[in-house]
Design an enzyme around this catalytic site. Structure first.
Site, PDB file in Angstrom:
ATOM      1  N   TYR A  82       0.806  -1.222   0.000  1.00 16.22           N
ATOM      2  CA  TYR A  82       0.000   0.000   0.000  1.00 16.22           C
ATOM      3  C   TYR A  82       0.832   1.262   0.000  1.00 16.22           C
ATOM      4  O   TYR A  82       0.288   2.356  -0.006  1.00 16.22           O
ATOM      5  CB  TYR A  82      -0.926  -0.005   1.228  1.00 16.22           C
ATOM      6  CG  TYR A  82      -0.164  -0.201   2.524  1.00 16.22           C
ATOM      7  CD1 TYR A  82       0.456   0.871   3.156  1.00 16.22           C
ATOM      8  CD2 TYR A  82      -0.036  -1.454   3.080  1.00 16.22           C
ATOM      9  CE1 TYR A  82       1.174   0.687   4.334  1.00 16.22           C
ATOM     10  CE2 TYR A  82       0.670  -1.654   4.251  1.00 16.22           C
ATOM     11  CZ  TYR A  82       1.279  -0.580   4.874  1.00 16.22           C
ATOM     12  OH  TYR A  82       1.987  -0.764   6.027  1.00 16.22           O
ATOM     13  N   GLY A  83       2.144   1.150  -0.018  1.00 20.20           N
ATOM     14  CA  GLY A  83       2.997   2.332   0.074  1.00 20.20           C
ATOM     15  C   GLY A  83       4.096   2.310  -0.964  1.00 20.20           C
ATOM     16  O   GLY A  83       3.832   2.245  -2.165  1.00 20.20           O
ATOM     17  N   THR A  84       5.332   2.337  -0.501  1.00 22.02           N
ATOM     18  CA  THR A  84       6.483   2.462  -1.399  1.00 22.02           C
ATOM     19  C   THR A  84       6.762   1.211  -2.223  1.00 22.02           C
ATOM     20  O   THR A  84       7.614   1.242  -3.110  1.00 22.02           O
ATOM     21  CB  THR A  84       7.757   2.841  -0.623  1.00 22.02           C
ATOM     22  OG1 THR A  84       8.114   1.772   0.263  1.00 22.02           O
ATOM     23  CG2 THR A  84       7.566   4.144   0.150  1.00 22.02           C
ATOM     24  N   LEU A  85       6.031   0.128  -1.984  1.00 18.43           N
ATOM     25  CA  LEU A  85       6.178  -1.091  -2.789  1.00 18.43           C
ATOM     26  C   LEU A  85       5.162  -1.162  -3.929  1.00 18.43           C
ATOM     27  O   LEU A  85       5.215  -2.072  -4.750  1.00 18.43           O
ATOM     28  CB  LEU A  85       6.048  -2.341  -1.908  1.00 18.43           C
ATOM     29  CG  LEU A  85       7.245  -2.601  -0.997  1.00 18.43           C
ATOM     30  CD1 LEU A  85       6.879  -3.595   0.095  1.00 18.43           C
ATOM     31  CD2 LEU A  85       8.434  -3.091  -1.799  1.00 18.43           C
ATOM     32  N   GLU A 130      10.914  -3.564   5.972  1.00 23.41           N
ATOM     33  CA  GLU A 130       9.853  -3.126   6.874  1.00 23.41           C
ATOM     34  C   GLU A 130      10.267  -3.161   8.348  1.00 23.41           C
ATOM     35  O   GLU A 130       9.451  -2.937   9.232  1.00 23.41           O
ATOM     36  CB  GLU A 130       8.588  -3.961   6.655  1.00 23.41           C
ATOM     37  CG  GLU A 130       8.085  -3.954   5.222  1.00 23.41           C
ATOM     38  CD  GLU A 130       7.605  -2.597   4.720  1.00 23.41           C
ATOM     39  OE1 GLU A 130       7.749  -1.581   5.427  1.00 23.41           O
ATOM     40  OE2 GLU A 130       7.071  -2.550   3.603  1.00 23.41           O
TER      41      GLU A 130
END
Length: 125
Positions: A13-16, A85
């Site tokens: 949901y973010g930088t991936l 993470e």
């Protein structure tokens, strides 16, 4: 890790996410499928330089992608994502916890996936 959870896809949901900086670094060439998905019962925060997800039964959904890794890349990818993470099983200093949650695909189908959620000390901040 239980055998049933051994090769779950990842909900990112973010930088991936595709187009974000960590997607190319960690996922390029290691992915069998990417599908839009959403996670109910969660809130996305911008965070101190990185996004993080906090579980909240009254909130959501958070939009992201369901990433299915190539089987040959799975174990190494899982280990790299845990490092990215800042997650180690049982470590009280974790920034994130890796948990199994059900996500919903655009067609309404559901899938169990690994999700990195904010650890208690991050969520409380």
């Amino acid at each position: 890790m239980s055998p049933a959870a051994a090769q779950l896809p990842f909900f990112v949901y973010g930088t991936l996410r595709p187009g974000e900086p960590n997607h190319d670094v960690h996922l390029r060439g290691r992915v069998a499928a990417e599908e839009p998905a959403r996670l109910a019962g969660a809130v996305l925060y911008a965070g101190p330089g990185y996004p993080y997800l906090v579980e909240d039964p009254e909130a959501g959904p958070v939009r992201g992608e369901l990433i299915t890794a190539l089987p040959s890349a799975y174990d190494r990818l899982l280990a790299e994502l845990d490092v990215l993470e800042d997650y180690a099983p049982g470590d009280p200093r974790n920034l994130y916890e890796r948990v199994v949650r059900e996500v919903t695909l655009l067609d309404g189908a559901t899938a169990r996936a690994w999700v990195y959620v904010a650890a208690a000390r991050v969520a409380a901040g």
